[in-house]
Design a protein around this motif. Sequence first.
Motif, PDB file in Angstrom:
ATOM      1  N   GLY A 137      -5.819   0.083  -9.691  1.00 51.27           N
ATOM      2  CA  GLY A 137      -7.242   0.007  -9.368  1.00 51.27           C
ATOM      3  C   GLY A 137      -7.631   0.917  -8.221  1.00 51.27           C
ATOM      4  O   GLY A 137      -8.647   1.633  -8.283  1.00 51.27           O
ATOM      5  N   VAL A 138      -6.841   0.914  -7.149  1.00 52.35           N
ATOM      6  CA  VAL A 138      -7.131   1.783  -6.006  1.00 52.35           C
ATOM      7  C   VAL A 138      -7.045   3.247  -6.420  1.00 52.35           C
ATOM      8  O   VAL A 138      -7.898   4.072  -6.056  1.00 52.35           O
ATOM      9  CB  VAL A 138      -6.158   1.486  -4.850  1.00 52.35           C
ATOM     10  CG1 VAL A 138      -6.323   2.527  -3.741  1.00 52.35           C
ATOM     11  CG2 VAL A 138      -6.386   0.087  -4.295  1.00 52.35           C
ATOM     12  N   ALA A 153     -10.035  -1.547  -7.104  1.00 50.17           N
ATOM     13  CA  ALA A 153     -11.125  -0.582  -7.020  1.00 50.17           C
ATOM     14  C   ALA A 153     -12.147  -0.997  -5.964  1.00 50.17           C
ATOM     15  O   ALA A 153     -12.604  -0.171  -5.151  1.00 50.17           O
ATOM     16  CB  ALA A 153     -11.797  -0.452  -8.383  1.00 50.17           C
ATOM     17  N   MET A 154     -12.516  -2.274  -5.952  1.00 47.72           N
ATOM     18  CA  MET A 154     -13.462  -2.765  -4.944  1.00 47.72           C
ATOM     19  C   MET A 154     -12.888  -2.653  -3.541  1.00 47.72           C
ATOM     20  O   MET A 154     -13.596  -2.334  -2.578  1.00 47.72           O
ATOM     21  CB  MET A 154     -13.827  -4.224  -5.239  1.00 47.72           C
ATOM     22  CG  MET A 154     -14.788  -4.422  -6.377  1.00 47.72           C
ATOM     23  SD  MET A 154     -15.324  -6.157  -6.505  1.00 47.72           S
ATOM     24  CE  MET A 154     -16.133  -6.407  -4.914  1.00 47.72           C
ATOM     25  N   HIS A 155     -11.589  -2.911  -3.436  1.00 47.09           N
ATOM     26  CA  HIS A 155     -10.943  -2.870  -2.129  1.00 47.09           C
ATOM     27  C   HIS A 155     -11.051  -1.482  -1.504  1.00 47.09           C
ATOM     28  O   HIS A 155     -11.394  -1.359  -0.321  1.00 47.09           O
ATOM     29  CB  HIS A 155      -9.479  -3.273  -2.255  1.00 47.09           C
ATOM     30  CG  HIS A 155      -8.707  -3.147  -0.983  1.00 47.09           C
ATOM     31  ND1 HIS A 155      -8.854  -4.018   0.071  1.00 47.09           N
ATOM     32  CD2 HIS A 155      -7.790  -2.227  -0.575  1.00 47.09           C
ATOM     33  CE1 HIS A 155      -8.062  -3.658   1.067  1.00 47.09           C
ATOM     34  NE2 HIS A 155      -7.420  -2.567   0.698  1.00 47.09           N
ATOM     35  N   LEU A 156     -10.760  -0.435  -2.285  1.00 43.58           N
ATOM     36  CA  LEU A 156     -10.836   0.920  -1.728  1.00 43.58           C
ATOM     37  C   LEU A 156     -12.253   1.231  -1.274  1.00 43.58           C
ATOM     38  O   LEU A 156     -12.464   1.837  -0.220  1.00 43.58           O
ATOM     39  CB  LEU A 156     -10.381   1.941  -2.771  1.00 43.58           C
ATOM     40  CG  LEU A 156     -10.415   3.400  -2.302  1.00 43.58           C
ATOM     41  CD1 LEU A 156      -9.449   3.622  -1.145  1.00 43.58           C
ATOM     42  CD2 LEU A 156     -10.096   4.359  -3.442  1.00 43.58           C
ATOM     43  N   LEU A 185      -3.527   6.262   0.225  1.00 41.04           N
ATOM     44  CA  LEU A 185      -2.194   5.719  -0.042  1.00 41.04           C
ATOM     45  C   LEU A 185      -1.991   4.374   0.638  1.00 41.04           C
ATOM     46  O   LEU A 185      -1.471   3.431   0.029  1.00 41.04           O
ATOM     47  CB  LEU A 185      -1.126   6.714   0.413  1.00 41.04           C
ATOM     48  CG  LEU A 185      -1.055   8.033  -0.363  1.00 41.04           C
ATOM     49  CD1 LEU A 185      -0.015   8.963   0.254  1.00 41.04           C
ATOM     50  CD2 LEU A 185      -0.739   7.795  -1.835  1.00 41.04           C
ATOM     51  N   ILE A 186      -2.395   4.261   1.899  1.00 40.65           N
ATOM     52  CA  ILE A 186      -2.184   2.984   2.579  1.00 40.65           C
ATOM     53  C   ILE A 186      -3.184   1.935   2.082  1.00 40.65           C
ATOM     54  O   ILE A 186      -2.897   0.735   2.125  1.00 40.65           O
ATOM     55  CB  ILE A 186      -2.250   3.116   4.122  1.00 40.65           C
ATOM     56  CG1 ILE A 186      -3.622   3.569   4.593  1.00 40.65           C
ATOM     57  CG2 ILE A 186      -1.166   4.052   4.608  1.00 40.65           C
ATOM     58  CD1 ILE A 186      -3.760   3.579   6.121  1.00 40.65           C
ATOM     59  N   SER A 187      -4.343   2.381   1.594  1.00 35.92           N
ATOM     60  CA  SER A 187      -5.272   1.425   0.986  1.00 35.92           C
ATOM     61  C   SER A 187      -4.650   0.812  -0.254  1.00 35.92           C
ATOM     62  O   SER A 187      -4.865  -0.374  -0.548  1.00 35.92           O
ATOM     63  CB  SER A 187      -6.592   2.122   0.629  1.00 35.92           C
ATOM     64  OG  SER A 187      -7.260   2.561   1.787  1.00 35.92           O
ATOM     65  N   GLY A 244       4.526   1.734   7.364  1.00 38.29           N
ATOM     66  CA  GLY A 244       4.019   0.395   7.639  1.00 38.29           C
ATOM     67  C   GLY A 244       3.605  -0.313   6.364  1.00 38.29           C
ATOM     68  O   GLY A 244       3.882  -1.500   6.178  1.00 38.29           O
ATOM     69  N   GLY A 245       2.951   0.429   5.458  1.00 35.90           N
ATOM     70  CA  GLY A 245       2.553  -0.153   4.186  1.00 35.90           C
ATOM     71  C   GLY A 245       3.737  -0.546   3.330  1.00 35.90           C
ATOM     72  O   GLY A 245       3.750  -1.625   2.718  1.00 35.90           O
ATOM     73  N   ILE A 246       4.749   0.297   3.286  1.00 37.23           N
ATOM     74  CA  ILE A 246       5.931   0.010   2.474  1.00 37.23           C
ATOM     75  C   ILE A 246       6.658  -1.225   2.992  1.00 37.23           C
ATOM     76  O   ILE A 246       7.026  -2.119   2.215  1.00 37.23           O
ATOM     77  CB  ILE A 246       6.877   1.231   2.451  1.00 37.23           C
ATOM     78  CG1 ILE A 246       6.233   2.384   1.664  1.00 37.23           C
ATOM     79  CG2 ILE A 246       8.230   0.864   1.842  1.00 37.23           C
ATOM     80  CD1 ILE A 246       7.018   3.681   1.718  1.00 37.23           C
ATOM     81  N   PHE A 247       6.847  -1.314   4.294  1.00 36.15           N
ATOM     82  CA  PHE A 247       7.557  -2.467   4.856  1.00 36.15           C
ATOM     83  C   PHE A 247       6.747  -3.755   4.696  1.00 36.15           C
ATOM     84  O   PHE A 247       7.321  -4.836   4.516  1.00 36.15           O
ATOM     85  CB  PHE A 247       7.897  -2.230   6.325  1.00 36.15           C
ATOM     86  CG  PHE A 247       9.156  -1.445   6.529  1.00 36.15           C
ATOM     87  CD1 PHE A 247      10.397  -2.036   6.369  1.00 36.15           C
ATOM     88  CD2 PHE A 247       9.119  -0.103   6.859  1.00 36.15           C
ATOM     89  CE1 PHE A 247      11.575  -1.322   6.542  1.00 36.15           C
ATOM     90  CE2 PHE A 247      10.276   0.633   7.027  1.00 36.15           C
ATOM     91  CZ  PHE A 247      11.505   0.023   6.869  1.00 36.15           C
TER      92      PHE A 247
END
Length: 446
Positions: A337-338, A381-384, A355-357, A313-316
């Motif tokens: 960053g993640v 980094a903040m997102h993760l 990985l999906i993050s 899903g992440g790749i697509f």
Amino acid sequence: MQQQEKHTISSERELSEHSKYGLLIGFALFMGGIGFLFNTPQEIWEGNVTILTSPANLLTDYMALTSVGATLVNVSLMTLQSLWIVRMADAKINGPVIAGILTIAGFAFFGKNLFNSIPISIGAFAYAKVTHAPIHKSLLAALFGTALAPLVSELSFNLGIAQPYGILLGIAAGFISGFSIPPLANHFVTFTRGFSLYNVGFTCGIIGTVFISLIRNFGYGIENVNILASGYNRPFIIILSILFSVMLLLGLWLNRWTFHGLNRILRHSGQLSTDYLELGGLGATLINMGFLGFMALGYILLMGGEINGPVLGGIFTVIGFGAFGKNIKNVLPILIGVTLMGRINYHDSQSTLVLISALFGTTLAPLAGRYGTAAGILAGAMHLTLVMNIGYLHGGVNLYNNGFSGGLVAAILVPILEALHLHRTNQRALRGAVNPADEVEVDSGK
């Protein structure tokens, strides 16, 4: 310069709208056809019944819940349904539409199906009808709004509500959600200023939080799940490599075997709304999508991860938004960053959640495109940090959990980065050379 750019775009081979639909239909049939290489028709039928009648909150990998074949057929059906919605809205195949269709195809691996998505799309179009707006104005809400599809399935099948009341309640919740998304999404885009590409994901996070709060107030509990498949890396490496190679070759053929237009895509920040088909042409857009696909796949393999439903899903989604805001230049800092934050926090860098993050965290790619690599790494980094803790609010019924988190990150960082950017600009102006004419005037004044 503008005339030269227009000439470059027009020099590529052009495809009619009919041909663009044909390509996307071909993709849908390709995915569905491959499904029959994994499972028998009977297994696929039974698997799709299970998909339609099961809860679907995060993370429910349909390949683990049923079978690979049934999941790929679900991907095919959801893609075809999306194309039918676009055709019904009498819309053209442009960058945002391609992003919406491929995002739906990606999430058909884990969370979306025909039953739980249709009420939301109907609700979005009902809003257009009630407000007397052109139906195409609600198209993106109808496509991306299916992020709340698990809400329909949860209410229908997972709370123990007697049937048919559970199903009716789920459909009603989906319709109300779809009806609410268009006006809210138009409002919230000002909150993130277009620096989070999954604007509807942020909107769905707010709506999902409200619904889950109501459900919990009535004494029902919704827990996140972690149903994940494993052991399918080899076949999907082959499948994805074929798809991305076709994108690259088709893009090069349309571009007359050149990379014309790709530089314009790479130079743009990607901030909403940036249609790469208009900016660089279809050929350059497909090349960008192909490159992004190989980058995303390479990242997963480099990290030693499993290619399962959420990862697919992440790749697509990454390649879909390769037509609408993402490119290989602004995506890379987010991935870095993640990954760095994952290692600092001792998260397992091979885990599907990390990985999906990283993949979905590229919703913040415009931040890197606008403010540079360092800002992109900080945003990733903040997102993760946020995305690992925010799912409880909506109980996993918002499939675009990363869009919810990304919206918050953008809302926090953009004002700060913009202030720093303005400060640096002013400082550079102050350090600039003095105008010689001014010196003459001062001297003559003496």
